[in-house]
Design an enzyme around this catalytic site. Structure first.
Site, PDB file in Angstrom:
ATOM      1  N   VAL A  55       0.856  -1.181   0.000  1.00 40.91           N
ATOM      2  CA  VAL A  55       0.000   0.000   0.000  1.00 40.91           C
ATOM      3  C   VAL A  55       0.892   1.231   0.000  1.00 40.91           C
ATOM      4  O   VAL A  55       1.659   1.456   0.929  1.00 40.91           O
ATOM      5  CB  VAL A  55      -0.939   0.012   1.223  1.00 40.91           C
ATOM      6  N   GLU A  56       0.805   2.006  -1.072  1.00 38.26           N
ATOM      7  CA  GLU A  56       1.552   3.252  -1.208  1.00 38.26           C
ATOM      8  C   GLU A  56       0.596   4.397  -0.865  1.00 38.26           C
ATOM      9  O   GLU A  56      -0.508   4.454  -1.399  1.00 38.26           O
ATOM     10  CB  GLU A  56       2.064   3.397  -2.641  1.00 38.26           C
TER      11      GLU A  56
END
Length: 126
Positions: free
Chosen positions: A119-120
């Site tokens: 998850v960025e």
């Protein structure tokens, strides 16, 4: 022909932990719909949840936990995101780093959800 994303599907092996991460840590809203369906809503989009082994059809040919790599643009400054992640004991695995997003330069941190998805979380760089 394509205007925008409506939703994506995330397959999870850890339903309760997944819901907790995306709601408590990232601030999304949990919703039940249809016959046993679940979603995480944010802005005008949503993530539909499929439980491993109970996926709805049709589905991806290889629907599996930990295969998602997604980037979100935060609604608050990245420093506040970093502080929230720390308060929730979510380790940052990389960042802040400069990247290129769909609309130009972004500044990002990377974390993993309970299924190991990447998850960025980013802010637009000026």
């Amino acid at each position: 022909m394509i205007d925008h994303l409506d939703h994506i599907v995330l397959t999870t092996a850890h339903t309760e932990q997944c819901i907790d991460f995306y709601t408590r840590v990232l601030g999304m809203k949990f919703e039940r719909f249809g016959e046993g369906r679940m979603a995480l809503k944010f802005g005008g989009q949503k993530i539909n949840l499929h439980e491993k082994g109970k996926e709805f059809e049709p589905r991806a040919a290889l629907a599996a936990p930990g295969t998602l790599d997604i980037c979100f643009i935060a609604s608050l400054p990245l420093e506040e995101v970093i502080a929230r992640l720390a308060a929730c004991n979510v380790p940052i695995i990389e960042g802040p780093v400069m990247k290129t997003g769909a609309q130009g330069p972004i500044r990002s941190v990377y974390v993993r959800d309970p299924d190991g998805n990447l998850v960025e979380i980013s802010e637009r760089a000026v």
